[in-house]
Each structure stands twice: as structure tokens, then as C-alpha cells.
Design a protein around this motif. Structure first.
Motif, PDB file in Angstrom:
ATOM      1  N   ASP A 151      -0.757  10.144   5.858  1.00 35.99           N
ATOM      2  CA  ASP A 151      -0.506  11.560   5.510  1.00 35.99           C
ATOM      3  C   ASP A 151      -1.414  12.038   4.380  1.00 35.99           C
ATOM      4  OD1 ASP A 151       1.547  11.347   2.860  1.00 35.99           O
ATOM      5  OD2 ASP A 151       1.605   9.652   4.219  1.00 35.99           O
ATOM      6  N   SER A 200       4.708   6.421   6.438  1.00 36.09           N
ATOM      7  CA  SER A 200       6.169   6.363   6.315  1.00 36.09           C
ATOM      8  C   SER A 200       6.704   7.755   6.050  1.00 36.09           C
ATOM      9  CB  SER A 200       6.577   5.475   5.137  1.00 36.09           C
ATOM     10  OG  SER A 200       5.997   4.224   5.255  1.00 36.09           O
ATOM     11  N   GLN A 223      10.601  -2.393  -6.425  1.00 31.97           N
ATOM     12  CA  GLN A 223       9.621  -3.288  -5.828  1.00 31.97           C
ATOM     13  C   GLN A 223      10.367  -4.360  -5.033  1.00 31.97           C
ATOM     14  OE1 GLN A 223       7.342  -5.871  -8.326  1.00 31.97           O
ATOM     15  NE2 GLN A 223       5.421  -5.226  -7.391  1.00 31.97           N
ATOM     16  N   THR A 224       9.772  -4.777  -3.916  1.00 29.74           N
ATOM     17  CA  THR A 224      10.424  -5.826  -3.133  1.00 29.74           C
ATOM     18  C   THR A 224      10.317  -7.153  -3.866  1.00 29.74           C
ATOM     19  OG1 THR A 224       9.702  -4.685  -1.146  1.00 29.74           O
ATOM     20  CG2 THR A 224      10.548  -6.930  -0.866  1.00 29.74           C
TER      21      THR A 224
HETATM   22  N1  LIG Z   1       2.290   9.643   0.638  1.00 29.87           N
HETATM   23  C1  LIG Z   1       2.854   8.485   0.999  1.00 29.87           C
HETATM   24  N2  LIG Z   1       3.330   7.647   0.057  1.00 29.87           N
HETATM   25  C2  LIG Z   1       3.900   6.488   0.451  1.00 29.87           C
HETATM   26  C3  LIG Z   1       3.974   6.115   1.823  1.00 29.87           C
HETATM   27  N3  LIG Z   1       4.550   4.910   1.903  1.00 29.87           N
HETATM   28  C4  LIG Z   1       4.834   4.532   0.658  1.00 29.87           C
HETATM   29  N4  LIG Z   1       4.445   5.480  -0.238  1.00 29.87           N
HETATM   30  C5  LIG Z   1       4.556   5.421  -1.698  1.00 29.87           C
HETATM   31  O1  LIG Z   1       3.865   4.271  -2.167  1.00 29.87           O
HETATM   32  C6  LIG Z   1       4.594   3.597  -3.194  1.00 29.87           C
HETATM   33  C7  LIG Z   1       4.854   2.139  -2.810  1.00 29.87           C
HETATM   34  O2  LIG Z   1       5.653   2.113  -1.645  1.00 29.87           O
HETATM   35  P1  LIG Z   1       6.508   0.837  -1.246  1.00 29.87           P
HETATM   36  O3  LIG Z   1       7.104   1.103   0.086  1.00 29.87           O
HETATM   37  O4  LIG Z   1       7.450   0.486  -2.345  1.00 29.87           O
HETATM   38  O5  LIG Z   1       5.357  -0.256  -1.160  1.00 29.87           O
HETATM   39  P2  LIG Z   1       5.472  -1.806  -0.898  1.00 29.87           P
HETATM   40  O6  LIG Z   1       4.152  -2.277  -0.463  1.00 29.87           O
HETATM   41  O7  LIG Z   1       6.658  -2.087  -0.036  1.00 29.87           O
HETATM   42  O8  LIG Z   1       5.703  -2.418  -2.328  1.00 29.87           O
HETATM   43  P3  LIG Z   1       6.419  -3.801  -2.683  1.00 29.87           P
HETATM   44  O9  LIG Z   1       7.844  -3.431  -2.825  1.00 29.87           O
HETATM   45  O10 LIG Z   1       5.794  -4.209  -3.958  1.00 29.87           O
HETATM   46  O11 LIG Z   1       6.169  -4.750  -1.550  1.00 29.87           O
HETATM   47  C8  LIG Z   1       5.863   4.421  -3.404  1.00 29.87           C
HETATM   48  O12 LIG Z   1       5.611   5.284  -4.488  1.00 29.87           O
HETATM   49  C9  LIG Z   1       6.001   5.207  -2.114  1.00 29.87           C
HETATM   50  O13 LIG Z   1       6.650   6.431  -2.311  1.00 29.87           O
HETATM   51  C10 LIG Z   1       3.452   7.038   2.801  1.00 29.87           C
HETATM   52  O14 LIG Z   1       3.469   6.831   4.027  1.00 29.87           O
HETATM   53  N5  LIG Z   1       2.902   8.204   2.322  1.00 29.87           N
END
Ligand SMILES: Nc1nc2c(ncn2[C@@H]2O[C@H](COP(=O)(O)OP(=O)(O)OP(=O)(O)O)[C@@H](O)[C@H]2O)c(=O)[nH]1
Length: 173
Positions: free
Chosen positions: A93, A125, A9-10
Motif C-alpha cells: 500500500d 496487511s 513485537q512477536t
Molecule cells: N502501511 C503498512 N504498514 C504495515 C503493514 N504491515 C505492517 N505494517 C506496520 O509495520 C510495523 C511492523 O508490523 P508487524 O506486523 O508488527 O511486523 P512483524 O514483522 O510481525 O514484527 P515482529 O513482531 O518483530 O516479527 C507496524 O507499525 C505495522 O503497523 C502494511 O501492510 N502496510
């Protein structure tokens, strides 16, 4: 063994610089990835101070994340007048795999985006869908709108001088 980065987590913020081409200019975006969760709210504020653009992300499969995105849009509108806002739906996606997973209506978000004068992108992503377009738009808007504004704020504007002079110094130096 540390966990893979995608499981972390960020906390606070992560920084990356990305060089973009806008016409024949190179624009370097300084990008802070801040935590959206309530827990790190105060910390995130430190990073967006003075920002010229903000990409506010929400999960297209999770309606409460859109409510949370609205919170950040309000914050930015109240605190950062010169900051352009880009709303970014994520995980598109998953909608392609199964349209029933969509929890945030496209037209509702588009209406909201219009209301707050934000741009809207639906991205992934995983597949990269619309990610380059989003950053390209941020860089283009920065060149077209904000660079000029920053310059006039910093140096003041001599109203007797032709505006083309300012534009020249903004875009060619
Ligand atoms: N299918 C899919 N899953 C994604 C995508 N982007 C992120 N995830 C999933 O969503 C979850 C959270 O992704 P993060 O990128 O850590 O989300 P965040 O909002 O940056 O979270 P923080 O670190 O709390 O800020 C992870 O399990 C990722 O694998 C996407 O484009 N497609």
C-alpha cells in the motif's frame, strides 16, 4: 491498559488455524507467526521444523529486510527439504501511495524467487492486497504436491501398486 496488539513485537510465536477450500476439499493450515529478528532466531527454528510451507516476509520499503529474508530462505533450504517457500513482500500500500518508497526491486526479487524455487507475492496487511491469493496458493500447493509426499513418506510406496490408488487415498479421505 495493554498496548494495542499491532504495537507488540512477536516474541516466540503466535499460532492460528485457517480452514481453506481447495476444490471440494477443506484444508486446515496450521500457521505459526514467528519472530524474524536475530534476537529470537533460535526460537523461530523450533517452529519451522517439519513445516511444509514457509512464508518469508520482507518489507518492500526496506532493503535490509530483504537481505534478512534471504537468510531465512537459506536456513529453510538447508534444514527443511520438504518445505515450499513463499516470498512475501509486505506494505505494498505504501508503494501505491508513493512509488519512490520502493526499496526492493520487483524483478530482482522475482529472479531470486526463481533461483530458489520460491513463489513471490507482494502484499499489504492494510488493504489486504494479495493476502488471500497467497494463502490460497499455499493450500493448493499443499494439496497438489505435499499431501501426496507426506503420505508416501509415512506409509512407504509399494511400487507394484498403481499410483492412482495412492492419489485416491490422498485426496478423498
Ligand atoms: N502501511 C503498512 N504498514 C504495515 C503493514 N504491515 C505492517 N505494517 C506496520 O509495520 C510495523 C511492523 O508490523 P508487524 O506486523 O508488527 O511486523 P512483524 O514483522 O510481525 O514484527 P515482529 O513482531 O518483530 O516479527 C507496524 O507499525 C505495522 O503497523 C502494511 O501492510 N502496510
Amino acid at each position: 491498559v495493554p498496548p494495542p496488539p499491532f504495537l507488540l513485537q512477536t516474541i516466540g510465536a503466535a499460532f492460528v488455524a485457517k480452514v481453506m477450500a481447495v476444490g471440494d476439499q477443506a484444508v486446515t493450515l496450521g500457521i505459526w507467526d514467528t519472530a524474524g529478528s536475530e534476537r529470537y532466531e533460535a526460537m523461530s527454528r523450533i517452529y519451522y521444523r517439519g513445516a511444509r510451507a514457509a512464508i518469508v516476509c520482507y518489507d518492500l520499503t526496506n532493503s535490509s529486510s530483504f537481505q534478512r529474508a534471504k537468510f531465512w530462505v537459506n536456513e529453510l533450504q538447508n534444514c527443511e527439504e520438504g518445505c515450499r517457500i513463499y516470498l512475501c513482500g509486505t506494505k505494498s500500500d505504501l508503494l501505491e501511495d508513493d512509488p519512490r518508497t520502493r526499496a526492493v526491486d520487483f524483478h530482482d526479487t522475482q529472479d531470486y524467487a526463481d533461483e530458489v524455487k520460491a513463489e513471490l507475492f507482494e502484499t499489504s496487511s492494510k488493504t489486504g492486497q494479495s493476502v488471500d491469493e497467497l494463502f490460497q496458493k499455499v493450500a493448493e500447493d499443499y494439496v497438489h504436491f505435499t499431501a501426496f509426499q507426506v503420505m508416501t513418506e509415512e506409509k512407504g510406496v509399494d511400487l507394484a501398486q498403481k499410483s492412482s490408488t495412492y492419489f485416491y487415498s490422498c485426496c478423498h479421505h
